[in-house]
Design a protein around this motif. Structure first.
Motif, short mmCIF file in Angstrom:
data_model
loop_
_atom_site.label_atom_id
_atom_site.label_comp_id
_atom_site.label_asym_id
_atom_site.label_seq_id
_atom_site.Cartn_x
_atom_site.Cartn_y
_atom_site.Cartn_z
N ASN A 289 0.17 -1.58 0.07
CA ASN A 289 -0.25 -0.66 -0.08
C ASN A 289 0.62 1.55 -0.56
OD1 ASN A 289 -2.27 -1.01 0.04
ND2 ASN A 289 -3.05 -0.99 1.80
N ARG B 193 -12.62 1.02 2.95
CA ARG B 193 -11.81 1.62 2.00
C ARG B 193 -10.91 2.88 1.42
NH1 ARG B 193 -11.81 -2.75 -1.82
NH2 ARG B 193 -14.28 -3.08 -0.59
N ARG C 234 -7.85 1.13 4.11
CA ARG C 234 -6.80 0.68 3.97
C ARG C 234 -5.78 -0.59 3.88
NH1 ARG C 234 -7.21 4.34 -0.48
NH2 ARG C 234 -5.08 5.62 -0.31
N ASN C 235 -5.32 0.14 4.76
CA ASN C 235 -3.65 -0.58 5.26
C ASN C 235 -4.47 -1.44 6.70
OD1 ASN C 235 -1.54 0.66 4.05
ND2 ASN C 235 -0.99 1.74 5.94
#
Lengths: 109, 618, 206, 422
Positions: B179, C17, C23-24
């Motif tokens: 990410n 998200r 998201r992480n």
């Protein structure tokens, strides 16, 4: 890597999402019903004492299918953005299968 | 909130700074200190072992104490030295290599360190409370179950605590790589060290749970009367062996892959050439990891699994030689046609190639299941895995440490002393371990407290011990070098090696936010590309703006401390259950505190950043 | 962005998200579940290796009753569905309904846990099937107990999330937390599917 | 042409390798100087793998040395930028394919040997007749080895006598923790598990001799002192040894008075753990031919001083952690003398480790040991085969059976007793 902090103002879009969510929810209820049905079949087979050779594979397959239902519908793995989760879950399942195979086949001889 | 400068501060505030830090670069330093400490402890134990074996029928150590020393040597070196030192490198470098301002989970990162640290301390407290674990680092049941005293309990609980830490560190690196990459940093542009650390993290994710379960079962057997490994109650000791090696074999690759990554950085940098066959290197790494999961039973060839299982695992194991061979040849051909500079990291890398090739050769020999009936649990195996782990992992760690030392500390280790270190260590290593291959075949099983006279084993053991002293002296030279360099405190530029990857594009040591502006990556070896095609500076991918940073926190320390305390309660039981209560209350209280408190970090503002120069390596 | 994430109000599609932190969390938690798969596989493997090693203690056919297990299964499957409902309302930004469905999930989970405790109590006192009786009993209690521990932890987690956020509604900071808590809950359900199949049903079939 | 060359090189390398390796270690201990069928096969396999691996190593080293000398940066070349080569498919394919071929060359014999060494079925003579099998039940304990010859009612500890004319099959189990049975010159090692997982292997000595065995799995403080011996004697000598051992009942009265007194002391203090004559496995080693042993407790020279210290201190310093340390006896110096004298009379047979080294070869087909053979070939064979079968049943992984036994280590001993009763 911009963050979409600004919420969606567009009501049309909002309605669209809601409708989409309702669609999904329907799928999930159907999934749930099938899972209950599978459970019933599995228990039924065992209670009815159908031959083990037949029962064991069937109930294992039913369990596997239930798990896929959980993963893909309840845990949304069917949606986009889940490639890495899928990679890791399947790697985990791969390692898990090896582990179980080894422990069931080559611990006693 | 934004404390930007590292002003000279009192010991108290430095200590507080490190206790509460969530900055991956400071956590790297913590890992480095912790790992080095345990590396020295493990080394001391190694010296005790070699002194005991210097002559036949020596009585320098008692049999029981020798078993404790050999167990702790293995356990310490693998879990408390090699892994944290690799984590030190990963923490220091990996986020910089992908152009990230931070790791994905700074808090979890700190938690990972403190769990490792307290686990390690817990394990070593056993020396002072009646005896360390004595069943070997593999702790085979039922010896480990029958072992008297609390030694093995310390082993099981200590490793459990530090194992949680490792698992978290692994997940953190995985998500960081997925990410947090800078714009343009596609997967196939990631430096090899990032790739191998990523794959090693995948292995951590799937290997450590097996150890977790194994250790739980062992703990339950010893402390709560469970019967997993107790033959009298229907238990089966083979289960432990499987669980241990399902973890233990991937663990080998968890160690060696990041070391491969280090060499894949060092060799191109000092050959002035891009890595030969980058994509096949990536592919080989993935293949090694994949195969590494299916070969654990080659540690169990003599257990009696039967010829079918042995053959399958033998062939699978041999297959691993193929991707490993690809790597060796790719390194050689990176050198081919290059401009090789004999800097100290490069010398370590060049020392690694033949050493590791020997380790790989003996690895294939060991894979030959039938022949392994002779090698297994003899000094041949001892020699083999030291060739792989010292010749691969330790040389990799030192190559990486020396290579990235300027980036981590802003100072430059003395090259001359580094070369001394290398030659003493390298020659000492081969003296110590090469002859052990023969000792094994001549009939010396491993983990022998003493060997009898008249077996023709005396001379080789003597030479081996002499070699060990060379290694010890070499390590002392390195420590001296570190102290000397840090006292001198000479500052270096951001790119002292004239290297190729992103971490060298920012000052040394980097500012706490790493990159003032997110870098724009235009290809593999981004800094090299800019040096060749541009002005040598990485282009920013965004205008200067506020930078979001996480808050510091003492919670990771407290969570780990709680488990540490609880461990004693679980082990000693009786009145000590109170400790378990206090410990778990601390842990879960801290976790609750963490989840109830909103922790959204803070911002470094644009104006502050503007005052600090252009953020390049200048 | 920092403080904005605490504002409740209109949320984007997939609020869990929408931020980098989200998201992480989302990614990291999925990976954690991948690791948990191996954890439970090791426990299942151990159980399967030892399931006939009852050392003259009770064997699986002697003690397992399918009725109770069936009810437990239905409870847990249903709780999985109710937590899906909760996420459904989360995505529609309907905080009250989400809380309601989460509440139902918790109640179902508690009922499951209660029945499991009753079941263990019953085995220990009714059949003298204790933790130290045999290798089989140790493996059984450890496997099912690990799952029970996960259920208990999940309940604590969901309840503390509900209490903490009761007054402030949904925002980009807490939606990821709710989301991964629900993922965790589903995973517990996945494990149970295998427990009732491998432990109880296979235990009866032999 | 190339094939021929490489074959020549391989043979040459093999010979050189064998010569170098055989200089290593002692002939009674070193895996590089095999005296048994298994160890010889394993050495062949080892040499094959070493040769293949050396081939790879030499290639790597040639490139390595060349590269380091050729491409080292020289003074004044600091500004040269080498060509940035991305890779080469041809080369990369080459060093993927060649290792695969080399590994296949190694994998095939590996698998063959792995299966061959696991084969404990009866040997056949050149005429295709099956030889009678000798089965020995081996029990490993902290820190000594126990051997029961199946069907022929001979029990011994620490020193295992085998005939040189055939394989001897071992069925191995541990009494406590995992041990590993290793006689480097005769055969590779095999773990001795405590769990009801009985392991089987065969040993075969090609020449007479005393071969040293070691425990190869960490088993406690005295792991390094868990030595044993394989005494390989000619078939005739073996047959005589068996007959001598069978005749011992433990009741024989020694000649000297001190020894008689010692026998009494022994009976009062030692018999709960030790046995003389054929007996099931007990807590301590069987002492039937104690005085014939080459080593005391597996590792110490057999002399008065050592024996006295052992009995007086219960081996506390000599073998730390041994289970005799828990023995409750308390003997006076005089009693110790008496016991020692008695123990030194325990020499029932002319056949001792010396017989293995005296160069005398007595032939025999060992038929005297298998009385049922005289009733008819077929029956005798099927009987000895029956033993093998019952073992291979448990090998095929019949879980439920093994599990339900719980303490199957004892059961397997019982089985063999039953067999010998028939």
């Amino acid at each position: 890597m911009a963050d979409h902090t600004n919420s969606v103002e567009n009501t049309d879009k909002h309605e669209f999402y809601k409708k989409k969510h309702r669609e999904q929810m329907k799928h999930q209820v159907v999934t749930f019903v099938m899972m209950i049905a599978f459970t019933l079949i599995a228990f039924g087979l065992v209670i009815a004492e159908v031959s083990a050779m037949f029962t064991i594979p069937i109930i294992l397959v039913l369990a596997a299918v239930q798990v896929l239902f959980q993963l893909y519908y309840f845990m949304h793995m069917n949606e986009e953005g889940h490639q890495w989760p899928a990679v890791m879950i399947y790697s985990g399942i791969f390692a898990a299968v090896l582990t179980i195979l080894a422990l069931t086949t080559i611990t006693w001889w | 909130m934004s404390t930007t400068a590292n002003q000279k501060a009192g010991i108290g505030s430095v200590l507080w700074d490190y206790l509460t830090t969530v900055d991956h670069k400071k956590i790297a330093i913590l890992y480095l200190i912790g790992g080095m400490f345990f590396f020295l402890v493990g080394g001391l134990q190694a010296m005790l072992i070699r002194i005991q074996l210097v002559v036949p029928e020596n009585e320098f150590l008692s049999a029981q104490f020798y078993n404790e020393v050999l167990t702790m040597h293995g356990t310490t070196m693998i879990f408390l030295a090699a892994m944290p030192l690799l984590f030190a490198l990963m923490n220091a470098v990996l986020p910089l290599q992908i152009g990230a301002r931070d790791v994905a989970f700074p808090f979890v990162n700190a938690l990972g360190f403190w769990l490792f640290f307290f686990g390690g301390i817990f394990l070593n407290i056993s020396w002072f409370t009646g005896g360390a674990p004595d069943a070997g680092w593999t702790a085979y049941a039922p010896l480990s179950v029958f072992s008297e005293g609390h030694g093995v309990d310390y082993y099981a609980i200590g490793l459990q605590i530090s194992g949680f830490g490792t698992l978290m560190a692994g997940i953190n690196f995985l998500v960081t790589v997925i990410n947090m990459r800078a714009p343009g940093m596609t997967y196939m542009r990631m430096p090899l060290f990032t790739w191998t650390s990523f794959i090693a993290s995948v292995l951590i994710l799937f290997a450590f749970p097996a150890l977790t379960v194994g250790l739980f079962l062992l703990t339950f057997d010893r402390l709560f009367g469970a019967n997993f490994f107790n033959p009298d109650m229907g238990g089966n000791a083979i289960i432990w062996e499987h669980l241990f090696w399902i973890f233990g074999h991937p663990e080998v690759y968890i160690l060696i892959l990041p070391a491969f990554g280090v060499f894949s950085e060092v060799i191109p940098a000092f050959a002035k050439k891009r890595l030969f066959g980058y994509s096949s290197m990536v592919f080989a790494t993935i293949l090694i990891a994949f195969l590494g999961f299916m070969v654990w039973a080659h540690h169990m060839f003599t257990v009696g699994l039967g010829p079918i299982a042995n053959s399958i695992f033998a062939v699978a194991t041999m297959a691993i030689a193929v991707p490993t061979g690809i790597k060796i040849f790719n390194w050689l051909f990176t050198l081919w046609g290059g401009q090789i500079r004999m800097t100290s990291p490069m010398v370590f890398a060049l020392g690694f190639i033949p050493t590791f090739t020997v380790g790989g050769m003996t690895g294939v020999m060991l894979a030959s299941a039938a022949a392994d009936f002779q090698y297994h649990d003899s000094y041949f195996v001892v020699a083999h895995f030291h060739y792989v782990i010292v010749g691969g992992v330790v040389l990799g760690i030192f190559a990486g440490l020396i290579y990235w030392w300027p980036k981590m500390f802003g100072t430059f280790l003395n090259e001359k002393l580094n070369h001394w270190f290398f030659w003493l260590f390298f020659i000492g290593f081969h003296l110590t371990f090469f002859l052990q291959h023969f000792l094994g075949l001549m009939g010396m099983p491993r983990r022998y407290w003493t060997f009898l006279e008249g077996q023709n084993l005396d001379l080789f053991n003597l030479i081996s011990t002499i070699g060990a002293f060379f290694m010890a002296i070499g390590t002392l030279v390195f420590l001296f070098n570190v102290v000397k360099t840090q006292l001198k405190g000479e500052k270096v530029s951001g790119d002292p090696w004239d290297a190729r990857t992103l971490e060298w594009s920012i000052p040394s040591p980097p500012p706490f936010y790493n990159f003032k502006q997110e870098p724009l990556v235009r290809g593999l070896d981004p800094l090299w590309i800019e040096k060749m095609q541009g002005n040598g500076k990485i282009q920013p991918a965004e205008p200067l703006g506020d930078i979001h940073m996480p808050n510091r926190s003492l919670t990771p320390f407290m969570i780990s401390l709680g488990l540490f305390i609880a461990g004693f309660g679980i082990m000693y039981q009786g009145g000590m259950w109170v400790l378990a209560g206090i410990g778990f209350a601390t842990t879960f209280g801290s976790m609750l505190y963490r989840s109830l408190k909103d922790d959204i970090g803070y911002h470094v503002h644009k104006e502050e950043l503007e005052e600090e120069g252009d953020g390049s390596n200048g | 962005m920092a403080e904005d994430v605490l504002k409740s109000g209109n949320l984007p599609e997939n609020p869990e998200r929408a931020t980098l932190e989200g998201r992480n969390k989302f990614m990291g938690f999925w990976f954690f579940l991948g690791g948990e798969t191996v954890l439970f596989a090791s426990l299942f493997g151990t159980y399967l290796a030892l399931r006939n090693s009852n050392a003259e203690g009770p064997a699986s056919e002697d003690i397992f009753g399918l009725g109770l297990v069936f009810i437990m299964t239905v409870l847990l499957l249903t709780s999985s569905l109710t937590s899906v409902y909760a996420m459904y309302h989360m995505k529609n930004n309907d905080f009250k309904k989400m809380q309601l469905w989460l509440g139902i999930t918790v109640v179902l989970g508690l009922a499951f846990l209660g029945m499991e405790i009753y079941e263990f109590y019953h085995y220990v006192h009714g059949y003298e099937f204790g933790y130290t009786t045999s290798a089989f009993s140790s493996a059984f209690y450890t496997l099912v107990g690990f799952h029970g521990g996960h259920v208990a932890f999940g309940l604590l987690w969901i309840v503390s999330l509900m209490i903490r956020n009761a007054k402030r509604g949904l925002n980009l900071y807490n939606t990821p937390k709710f989301y991964i808590a629900s993922l965790y809950w589903h995973f517990i359900d996945v494990v149970w599917v295998f427990i009732f199949t491998v432990v109880y049903l296979l235990g009866k079939v032999g | 042409m190339k094939g021929w060359m490489s074959r020549f090189k391989a043979v040459f390398a093999l010979t050189v390798m064998a010569l170098i390796l055989s200089g290593c270690g002692e002939s009674f201990l070193s895996a590089l100087q095999p005296s048994g069928e298994g160890a010889s096969m394993l050495l062949d396999l080892m040499i094959l793998s070493i040769v293949i691996m050396l081939f790879v190593f030499v290639i790597v080293m040639i490139i390595y040395v060349f590269v380091i000398f050729k491409f080292r940066q020289k003074k004044g070349q600091e500004d040269i930028v080498p060509k940035q080569v991305e890779g080469s498919h041809a080369l990369e394919t080459l060093w993927t394919v060649i290792p695969i071929i080399l590994l296949l060359i190694l994998a095939v014999p590996t698998i063959q040997y792995t299966f061959a060494l696991a084969d404990t079925s009866p040997e056949t003579t050149e005429e295709g007749e099956e030889l009678d099998q000798i089965w020995v039940d081996v029990t490993g304990s902290q820190y000594w080895w126990h051997f029961e010859y199946r069907d022929i009612e001979v029990t011994t500890s620490q020193e295992l006598y085998i005939p040189t004319d055939r394989r001897v099959n071992l069925s191995m189990i541990s009494d406590d923790v995992i041990h590993s049975f290793w006689v480097p010159t005769i055969q590779g090692k095999m773990d001795v598990n405590p769990t009801g997982n009985t392991n089987e292997m065969y040993i075969q000595a090609e020449e007479e001799g005393v071969y040293w065995g070691k425990c190869a799995e960490l088993c406690g403080p005295s792991h390094s002192l868990m030595d044993f011996k394989i005494v390989a004697v000619s078939p005739g000598e073996f047959e005589q040894w068996v007959e001598d051992m069978q005749s011992v009942s433990g009741e024989e009265e020694p000649e000297s008075e001190t020894a008689q007194a010692g026998q009494q002391v022994f009976a009062d203090n030692c018999m709960s753990c030790h046995a003389i004559g054929s007996s099931p496995n007990k807590a301590g080693p069987n002492l039937t031919n104690f005085a014939d042993r080459e080593k005391l407790a597996g590792v110490f020279d057999m002399n008065e001083e050592n024996l006295r210290e052992w009995i007086a201190t219960k081996g506390e310093e000599m073998k730390p952690g041994n289970s005799m340390m828990d023995a409750p006896y308390d003997l006076s110096d005089e009693e110790i003398n008496q016991v020692m004298e008695y123990l030194m009379t325990l020499s029932p047979s002319e056949i001792t480790p010396e017989s293995a080294n005296n160069g005398i070869y007595e032939d025999s087909d060992l038929s005297g040991l298998f009385p049922e053979e005289s009733e008819g070939e077929g029956e005798g064979n099927s009987d000895s085969e029956g033993n093998g079968d019952s073992e291979s049943d448990s090998e095929s992984g019949n879980n439920s059976e093994d599990d339900s036994e719980g303490d199957s280590s004892e059961n397997s001993n019982d089985n063999s007793d039953n067999n010998s009763d028939e």
